[in-house]
Design an enzyme around this catalytic site. Structure first.
Site, PDB file in Angstrom:
ATOM      1  CB  CYS A 109      -2.733   1.189  -2.516  1.00  0.00           C
ATOM      2  SG  CYS A 109      -2.842   2.942  -2.858  1.00  0.00           S
ATOM      3  CG  ASN A 110      -9.028   1.378  -3.101  1.00  0.00           C
ATOM      4  OD1 ASN A 110      -8.582   1.117  -1.985  1.00  0.00           O
ATOM      5  ND2 ASN A 110     -10.143   0.851  -3.560  1.00  0.00           N
ATOM      6  CB  THR A 111      -4.171   5.559  -5.322  1.00  0.00           C
ATOM      7  OG1 THR A 111      -5.111   6.269  -4.519  1.00  0.00           O
ATOM      8  CG2 THR A 111      -3.503   6.512  -6.279  1.00  0.00           C
ATOM      9  CD  GLU A 127      -2.509   8.484   6.847  1.00  0.00           C
ATOM     10  OE1 GLU A 127      -1.645   9.362   6.811  1.00  0.00           O
ATOM     11  OE2 GLU A 127      -2.471   7.437   6.169  1.00  0.00           O
ATOM     12  CB  CYS A 183      -9.999   5.216  -0.289  1.00  0.00           C
ATOM     13  SG  CYS A 183      -8.568   5.885   0.573  1.00  0.00           S
ATOM     14  CB  THR A 184      -6.433   1.840   2.165  1.00  0.00           C
ATOM     15  OG1 THR A 184      -5.954   3.171   1.934  1.00  0.00           O
ATOM     16  CG2 THR A 184      -5.817   0.893   1.169  1.00  0.00           C
ATOM     17  CG  HIS A 185      -6.874   5.815   4.916  1.00  0.00           C
ATOM     18  ND1 HIS A 185      -6.074   5.227   3.968  1.00  0.00           N
ATOM     19  CD2 HIS A 185      -6.044   6.453   5.782  1.00  0.00           C
ATOM     20  CE1 HIS A 185      -4.799   5.499   4.237  1.00  0.00           C
ATOM     21  NE2 HIS A 185      -4.762   6.243   5.337  1.00  0.00           N
ATOM     22  CG  ASP A 207      -1.756   1.232   1.360  1.00  0.00           C
ATOM     23  OD1 ASP A 207      -2.307   1.666   0.329  1.00  0.00           O
ATOM     24  OD2 ASP A 207      -1.876   1.796   2.472  1.00  0.00           O
ATOM     25  CB  SER A 208       0.165   4.764  -0.690  1.00  0.00           C
ATOM     26  OG  SER A 208      -1.018   4.819   0.081  1.00  0.00           O
TER      27      SER A 208
HETATM   28  N1  DGL Z   1      -3.962   3.948  -0.016  1.00  0.00           N
HETATM   29  C1  DGL Z   1      -4.565   5.054  -0.736  1.00  0.00           C
HETATM   30  C2  DGL Z   1      -5.791   4.531  -1.487  1.00  0.00           C
HETATM   31  O1  DGL Z   1      -6.361   3.528  -1.149  1.00  0.00           O
HETATM   32  C3  DGL Z   1      -4.967   6.175   0.196  1.00  0.00           C
HETATM   33  C4  DGL Z   1      -3.790   6.940   0.744  1.00  0.00           C
HETATM   34  C5  DGL Z   1      -2.983   7.623  -0.319  1.00  0.00           C
HETATM   35  O2  DGL Z   1      -3.459   8.582  -0.969  1.00  0.00           O
HETATM   36  O3  DGL Z   1      -1.861   7.199  -0.528  1.00  0.00           O
HETATM   37  O4  DGL Z   1      -6.191   5.117  -2.453  1.00  0.00           O
END
Ligand code: DGL
Length: 261
Positions: A69-71, A148, A180-182, A6-7
Site C-alpha cells: 500500500c502506497n499510503t 472498486e 497508489c495500488t489501484h 495492503d489497506s
Molecule cells: N492502498 C491504498 C494506497 O495504495 C489505496 C486505498 C486506500 O486508501 O486505502 O494508497
C-alpha cells in the site's frame, strides 16, 4: 512466505506482479478490508494498523514484509523498520529509483491518495536522490472508489482522470508515478489522458524488480522464504464486493480467508 499487506484488496496488484515474476516464492497476503481506506486517515491511525498487520504476517511465518500500500509505505515504513527485525520493502523507493533511472527525466508527476500526497514522501526521496528534478504531486481521491466499483471504462471515470491529470499536463511532466495500488488498473486510460510521451511508472512492477534484486543479493533469505509459513489471502472483512474486486485483479477465482486482528 513473503508477507504482503495492503489497506484492502488493491495490493493484490502487487501480489500478482510478484507471483508473475517470482513464482517460486509463496505469498501470505493480508488485506485490511475492515479498516479500508487508509488514504483518507491520519498517519497515527495508519501506523497503528500497519503494526498490527505486520505482526499478523510474522505470526503466519513471514520472514520478509512487502508493504504493497502506497499510503502505508508513505507514513509507516520507518515505524515498521524500528519495530520489527524482518526486512521491510515498501513501494515508494523502488518507483522513485525507476523514475530517476531515465537520465532524460526532468519533471516528475506523482498521483496518489490524499495521505500519500500530504506525506510529501515522493518529494523528499526525489530531492535526496536527484535534487535537480522537479516534482508535482496531485491527490486523486475519487479513483480508488471508481476502481472498486468497477467503473474502469465509464465516460465519467475518463472525465475525472482527465481533470486530475490536467495540472500535471500543464506542467509538462515527462514521467508519471502511479503512487497508489489501484491506479495500475487504470493505466491505459491514464496513459491516454496524460499523453503517450509521458513515461508511466507502475509501483507494483518497480517493487517486484527491487524484490528480485534483493533476493539475488540474499540467497539464504530466499530459501527460507520458500520453505516457511502459511500462504493464502487473508482479509479482515469478507464481502461479495471484495471478492469481486479480488477476482478482477487476479483474473481468477480466489478464496478470501477471514481473520480478525
Ligand atoms: N492502498 C491504498 C494506497 O495504495 C489505496 C486505498 C486506500 O486508501 O486505502 O494508497
Amino acid at each position: 512466505v513473503i508477507g504482503v499487506f495492503d489497506s484492502g484488496i488493491g495490493g493484490l496488484t502487487v501480489a500478482k506482479a510478484m507471483s508473475g515474476l517470482l513464482p517460486d516464492y509463496p505469498i501470505c497476503y493480508f488485506g485490511d478490508t475492515a479498516r479500508t481506506p487508509y488514504g483518507t486517515k491520519s498517519p497515527q491511525t495508519v501506523i497503528g494498523y500497519c503494526l498490527e498487520n505486520t505482526r499478523f504476517l510474522i505470526e503466519k511465518g513471514a520472514t520478509m514484509i512487502v508493504v504493497a500500500c502506497n499510503t502505508a509505505s508513505s507514513v509507516a515504513a520507518e515505524a515498521l523498520r524500528q519495530s520489527f527485525d524482518v526486512p521491510i520493502l515498501e513501494v515508494i523507493t523502488p518507483a522513485v529509483e525507476m523514475a530517476i533511472s531515465d537520465r532524460r527525466a526532468r519533471s516528475i508527476g506523482v498521483i496518489g491518495t490524499r495521505a500519500t500526497v500530504k506525506s510529501g514522501v515522493y518529494e523528499a526521496k526525489i530531492a535526496a536522490m536527484a535534487p535537480d528534478l522537479r516534482v508535482h504531486s496531485v491527490p486523486c481521491p475519487l479513483l480508488v472508489p471508481l476502481v472498486e466499483e468497477g467503473w474502469l471504462t465509464q465516460p465519467e471515470t475518463r472525465r475525472i482522470v482527465k481533470k486530475y491529470l490536467h495540472p500535471l499536463k500543464t506542467r509538462q511532466i515527462d514521467t508519471l508515478i502511479l503512487g497508489c495500488t489501484h491506479y495500475p488498473i487504470l493505466k491505459e486510460m491514464i496513459q491516454e489522458k496524460i499523453g503517450k510521451r509521458v513515461r508511466i511508472i507502475d509501483s507494483s512492477i518497480a517493487v517486484v524488480k527491487s524484490l528480485e534484486s534483493y533476493l539475488q543479493a540474499h540467497p539464504e533469505q530466499g530459501s527460507s522464504l520458500a520453505r516457511k509459513g502459511t500462504a493464502g489471502i487473508f482479509v479482515s472483512d469478507v464481502t461479495e464486493q471484495f471478492q469481486k474486486v479480488a477476482q478482477t485483479i487476479l483474473r481468477k477465482r480466489v478464496v478470501l480467508q477471514h481473520v480478525s486482528l
